[in-house]
Design a protein around this motif. Sequence first.
Motif, PDB file in Angstrom:
ATOM      1  N   ILE A  10     -12.060  -2.358  10.707  1.00  0.00           N
ATOM      2  CA  ILE A  10     -11.671  -3.693  10.237  1.00  0.00           C
ATOM      3  C   ILE A  10     -11.800  -3.772   8.723  1.00  0.00           C
ATOM      4  CG2 ILE A  10     -12.365  -6.134  10.206  1.00  0.00           C
ATOM      5  CD1 ILE A  10     -13.043  -5.830  13.188  1.00  0.00           C
ATOM      6  N   VAL A  11     -12.918  -3.276   8.193  1.00  0.00           N
ATOM      7  CA  VAL A  11     -13.145  -3.321   6.746  1.00  0.00           C
ATOM      8  C   VAL A  11     -12.110  -2.465   6.013  1.00  0.00           C
ATOM      9  CG1 VAL A  11     -14.733  -2.661   4.894  1.00  0.00           C
ATOM     10  CG2 VAL A  11     -15.597  -3.856   6.915  1.00  0.00           C
ATOM     11  N   ALA A  12     -11.887  -1.232   6.487  1.00  0.00           N
ATOM     12  CA  ALA A  12     -10.968  -0.318   5.813  1.00  0.00           C
ATOM     13  C   ALA A  12      -9.544  -0.864   5.791  1.00  0.00           C
ATOM     14  CB  ALA A  12     -11.000   1.054   6.490  1.00  0.00           C
ATOM     15  N   LEU A  13      -9.082  -1.368   6.938  1.00  0.00           N
ATOM     16  CA  LEU A  13      -7.726  -1.910   6.996  1.00  0.00           C
ATOM     17  C   LEU A  13      -7.588  -3.171   6.157  1.00  0.00           C
ATOM     18  CD1 LEU A  13      -6.851  -1.393  10.779  1.00  0.00           C
ATOM     19  CD2 LEU A  13      -6.034  -0.068   8.815  1.00  0.00           C
ATOM     20  N   SER A  14      -8.656  -3.959   6.082  1.00  0.00           N
ATOM     21  CA  SER A  14      -8.609  -5.189   5.287  1.00  0.00           C
ATOM     22  C   SER A  14      -8.570  -4.877   3.795  1.00  0.00           C
ATOM     23  CB  SER A  14      -9.822  -6.067   5.613  1.00  0.00           C
ATOM     24  OG  SER A  14      -9.811  -6.448   6.967  1.00  0.00           O
ATOM     25  N   VAL A  15      -9.357  -3.894   3.369  1.00  0.00           N
ATOM     26  CA  VAL A  15      -9.316  -3.475   1.965  1.00  0.00           C
ATOM     27  C   VAL A  15      -7.924  -2.952   1.623  1.00  0.00           C
ATOM     28  CG1 VAL A  15     -10.189  -1.790   0.294  1.00  0.00           C
ATOM     29  CG2 VAL A  15     -11.787  -3.008   1.781  1.00  0.00           C
ATOM     30  N   ALA A  16      -7.360  -2.135   2.518  1.00  0.00           N
ATOM     31  CA  ALA A  16      -6.014  -1.605   2.293  1.00  0.00           C
ATOM     32  C   ALA A  16      -4.984  -2.734   2.237  1.00  0.00           C
ATOM     33  CB  ALA A  16      -5.654  -0.613   3.402  1.00  0.00           C
ATOM     34  N   PHE A  17      -5.132  -3.723   3.117  1.00  0.00           N
ATOM     35  CA  PHE A  17      -4.240  -4.892   3.104  1.00  0.00           C
ATOM     36  C   PHE A  17      -4.285  -5.580   1.740  1.00  0.00           C
ATOM     37  CE2 PHE A  17      -4.077  -9.520   3.357  1.00  0.00           C
ATOM     38  CZ  PHE A  17      -2.815  -9.746   3.907  1.00  0.00           C
ATOM     39  N   GLY A  18      -5.489  -5.834   1.244  1.00  0.00           N
ATOM     40  CA  GLY A  18      -5.627  -6.495  -0.047  1.00  0.00           C
ATOM     41  C   GLY A  18      -5.003  -5.695  -1.176  1.00  0.00           C
ATOM     42  N   ALA A  19      -5.209  -4.369  -1.173  1.00  0.00           N
ATOM     43  CA  ALA A  19      -4.646  -3.519  -2.221  1.00  0.00           C
ATOM     44  C   ALA A  19      -3.122  -3.518  -2.175  1.00  0.00           C
ATOM     45  CB  ALA A  19      -5.183  -2.094  -2.076  1.00  0.00           C
ATOM     46  N   VAL A  20      -2.553  -3.465  -0.971  1.00  0.00           N
ATOM     47  CA  VAL A  20      -1.098  -3.486  -0.827  1.00  0.00           C
ATOM     48  C   VAL A  20      -0.527  -4.822  -1.305  1.00  0.00           C
ATOM     49  CG1 VAL A  20       0.782  -3.508   0.863  1.00  0.00           C
ATOM     50  CG2 VAL A  20      -1.001  -1.767   1.010  1.00  0.00           C
ATOM     51  N   MET A  21      -1.196  -5.916  -0.970  1.00  0.00           N
ATOM     52  CA  MET A  21      -0.733  -7.226  -1.419  1.00  0.00           C
ATOM     53  C   MET A  21      -0.751  -7.326  -2.945  1.00  0.00           C
ATOM     54  SD  MET A  21       0.290  -8.905   1.183  1.00  0.00           S
ATOM     55  CE  MET A  21       0.378 -10.601   0.614  1.00  0.00           C
ATOM     56  N   ALA A  22      -1.752  -6.738  -3.578  1.00  0.00           N
ATOM     57  CA  ALA A  22      -1.812  -6.740  -5.043  1.00  0.00           C
ATOM     58  C   ALA A  22      -0.658  -5.933  -5.630  1.00  0.00           C
ATOM     59  CB  ALA A  22      -3.146  -6.173  -5.509  1.00  0.00           C
ATOM     60  N   ASN A  41       2.941  -7.625 -11.557  1.00  0.00           N
ATOM     61  CA  ASN A  41       2.405  -8.173 -12.799  1.00  0.00           C
ATOM     62  C   ASN A  41       3.285  -9.270 -13.399  1.00  0.00           C
ATOM     63  OD1 ASN A  41       0.476  -8.118 -14.998  1.00  0.00           O
ATOM     64  ND2 ASN A  41       2.080  -7.164 -16.229  1.00  0.00           N
ATOM     65  N   GLY A  42       4.325  -9.689 -12.689  1.00  0.00           N
ATOM     66  CA  GLY A  42       5.199 -10.696 -13.267  1.00  0.00           C
ATOM     67  C   GLY A  42       5.697 -11.681 -12.234  1.00  0.00           C
ATOM     68  N   PRO A  43       6.466 -12.675 -12.668  1.00  0.00           N
ATOM     69  CA  PRO A  43       7.007 -13.666 -11.741  1.00  0.00           C
ATOM     70  C   PRO A  43       8.164 -13.090 -10.935  1.00  0.00           C
ATOM     71  CG  PRO A  43       7.843 -14.069 -13.939  1.00  0.00           C
ATOM     72  CD  PRO A  43       6.869 -12.936 -14.063  1.00  0.00           C
ATOM     73  N   VAL A  99      -3.125  -3.119 -11.573  1.00  0.00           N
ATOM     74  CA  VAL A  99      -1.762  -3.647 -11.547  1.00  0.00           C
ATOM     75  C   VAL A  99      -1.477  -4.557 -12.745  1.00  0.00           C
ATOM     76  CG1 VAL A  99      -0.174  -5.145 -10.269  1.00  0.00           C
ATOM     77  CG2 VAL A  99      -1.581  -3.470  -9.040  1.00  0.00           C
ATOM     78  N   LEU A 100      -2.425  -5.425 -13.065  1.00  0.00           N
ATOM     79  CA  LEU A 100      -2.186  -6.433 -14.102  1.00  0.00           C
ATOM     80  C   LEU A 100      -2.368  -5.863 -15.502  1.00  0.00           C
ATOM     81  CD1 LEU A 100      -4.016  -9.551 -12.601  1.00  0.00           C
ATOM     82  CD2 LEU A 100      -1.587  -8.944 -12.432  1.00  0.00           C
ATOM     83  N   ASP A 101      -1.582  -6.386 -16.415  1.00  0.00           N
ATOM     84  CA  ASP A 101      -1.744  -6.068 -17.829  1.00  0.00           C
ATOM     85  C   ASP A 101      -2.590  -7.176 -18.450  1.00  0.00           C
ATOM     86  OD1 ASP A 101      -1.604  -5.361 -20.453  1.00  0.00           O
ATOM     87  OD2 ASP A 101       0.565  -5.681 -20.669  1.00  0.00           O
ATOM     88  N   LEU A 102      -3.859  -6.893 -18.631  1.00  0.00           N
ATOM     89  CA  LEU A 102      -4.805  -7.907 -19.108  1.00  0.00           C
ATOM     90  C   LEU A 102      -5.180  -7.731 -20.579  1.00  0.00           C
ATOM     91  CD1 LEU A 102      -7.126  -8.020 -15.965  1.00  0.00           C
ATOM     92  CD2 LEU A 102      -5.308  -9.608 -16.580  1.00  0.00           C
ATOM     93  N   GLY A 103      -4.471  -6.854 -21.269  1.00  0.00           N
ATOM     94  CA  GLY A 103      -4.748  -6.697 -22.690  1.00  0.00           C
ATOM     95  C   GLY A 103      -5.280  -5.312 -23.026  1.00  0.00           C
ATOM     96  N   GLN A 104      -5.518  -5.126 -24.309  1.00  0.00           N
ATOM     97  CA  GLN A 104      -5.960  -3.835 -24.822  1.00  0.00           C
ATOM     98  C   GLN A 104      -7.481  -3.722 -24.764  1.00  0.00           C
ATOM     99  OE1 GLN A 104      -3.797  -1.383 -25.698  1.00  0.00           O
ATOM    100  NE2 GLN A 104      -2.195  -2.777 -24.999  1.00  0.00           N
ATOM    101  N   HIS A 105      -7.985  -3.367 -23.594  1.00  0.00           N
ATOM    102  CA  HIS A 105      -9.419  -3.098 -23.467  1.00  0.00           C
ATOM    103  C   HIS A 105      -9.632  -2.146 -22.309  1.00  0.00           C
ATOM    104  CE1 HIS A 105      -8.626  -6.352 -20.690  1.00  0.00           C
ATOM    105  NE2 HIS A 105      -8.563  -7.235 -21.652  1.00  0.00           N
ATOM    106  N   SER A 106     -10.865  -1.818 -22.049  1.00  0.00           N
ATOM    107  CA  SER A 106     -11.168  -0.793 -21.051  1.00  0.00           C
ATOM    108  C   SER A 106     -10.880  -1.274 -19.632  1.00  0.00           C
ATOM    109  CB  SER A 106     -12.648  -0.392 -21.161  1.00  0.00           C
ATOM    110  OG  SER A 106     -13.476  -1.455 -20.721  1.00  0.00           O
ATOM    111  N   TRP A 107     -10.757  -0.287 -18.721  1.00  0.00           N
ATOM    112  CA  TRP A 107     -10.536  -0.625 -17.314  1.00  0.00           C
ATOM    113  C   TRP A 107     -11.723  -1.398 -16.752  1.00  0.00           C
ATOM    114  CZ3 TRP A 107     -13.400   1.299 -13.059  1.00  0.00           C
ATOM    115  CH2 TRP A 107     -12.947   0.806 -11.823  1.00  0.00           C
ATOM    116  N   LEU A 108     -12.933  -1.090 -17.191  1.00  0.00           N
ATOM    117  CA  LEU A 108     -14.105  -1.813 -16.692  1.00  0.00           C
ATOM    118  C   LEU A 108     -14.029  -3.291 -17.059  1.00  0.00           C
ATOM    119  CD1 LEU A 108     -17.053   0.678 -17.301  1.00  0.00           C
ATOM    120  CD2 LEU A 108     -16.054  -0.019 -15.110  1.00  0.00           C
TER     121      LEU A 108
END
Length: 221
Positions: free
Chosen positions: A38-50, A55-57, A111-120
């Motif tokens: 359940i956890v693994a499939l749910s995490v995968a679901f969330g990642a696919v939805m993202a 990153n755009g309209p 996925v998102l472009d949040l600006g010029q900074h680190s991934w963390l």
Amino acid sequence: MIPQSYDSFSADVTWVSLAAMRQENVPRAGAVGRLALIVALSVAFGAVMAWIKGNGPGVSDAVGNISALWLALPFAAGAAAATRRMAVGALCGLVATLAALTGFYFAESFVLDLGQHSWLTDLSLTMGTTLYYAERGLVTGPVFGALGHWWRQRRSVAAAALIAAVFVLEPLAWWIYGIRIGGGAAYPVPGYPALWLGEVAIGVAGFSFLTRSRRRAATLT
């Protein structure tokens, strides 16, 4: 930095769900395996939805924001729990919701472009949003998890109708919302007729599938 309160709360909910399964004399390996799936499939679901949302309209953003899918997930988790206790189904629905949100906002950091900074820093920004939706998931996860359990145990037509109604009525809800805020909805229904007609069709098809499953179960018994 990932919010520690959310991280620890998600882990606590998972352990409580596992303990509840064990109280029904479900073998430990079976309970762990079912919950892990359940956890693994749910995490995968969330990642696919993202990834779909992007990153755009546009239509992909609208698809990624369809709420009905996020309610169908805990419904499926509650049904998959295969337990006699509705509380366990509700907990599995909550676990699925929290896991999906974690997967979604983790993937959003790529996925998102949040600006010029680190991934963390990107990860901190996206995961910081999780708490807002997790608070709402505290309601939707258990409610739809319990609904899924209800359908699994009773093959309830009412439960099938409720989850189908989420798909059928969401486009109308977004249309009303758009009127109330002056047409500025993130999901402008008139602009994507194929999308909202498809969502309605999924709701109708889902109801048909669930009710047919009920009839098959009745013939087997």
